[in-house]
Scaffold this active site. Structure first.
Site: not given
Ligand SMILES: [Zn+2]
Length: 123
Positions: A42, A44, A53, A55, A82, A85
């Site tokens: 990830n 940010e 993310c 993935e 999430c 994703c």
């Molecule tokens: Zn995600």
């Protein structure tokens, strides 16, 4: 490569995540049908919604190297994916998605199990 092996790769790379705001480090490792492995973490941003993310980062690496939907066999993630994703996992037709569940057990699902009745762009 087993789901457990992919989760181990994901755990190893998670330390590279850029997560200064949440301090929530996530890793992902996706294996293509030809054996190539792509990792992601990830990333940010101070403008929070702009973060991505693990993935998505891993799948983006695979796409950069020429992979298309159907080329990716399995993915291991250090956390449950999430909702957004799950749509990506569906789009890329990944066979198996493995991650530790909230009880810490390593579980494997198909994208369809994670996102029933997934949305697709009408043709
Ligand atoms: Zn995600």
């Amino acid at each position: 490569m087993t789901g457990e092996e992919l989760v181990a790769r994901a755990r190893a790379v998670a330390a590279n995540a850029y997560a200064p705001y949440s301090n929530y480090f996530v890793g992902a490792a996706v294996v293509a049908r030809d054996g190539r492995v792509f990792e992601g973490v990830n990333v940010e941003n101070a403008a929070y919604p702009l973060g991505i993310c693990a993935e998505k980062a891993a799948i983006s690496c695979a796409v950069t190297d020429g992979c298309k939907p159907g080329d990716l066999e399995a993915i291991g993630i250090t956390a449950s994916p999430c909702g957004g994703c799950r749509q990506w996992l569906w789009e890329f037709r990944i066979d198996r998605v493995t991650f530790p569940n909230s009880a810490g057990e390593i579980v494997t699902y198909t994208p369809a199990e994670l996102l029933p009745e997934a949305w697709e762009l009408p043709e």
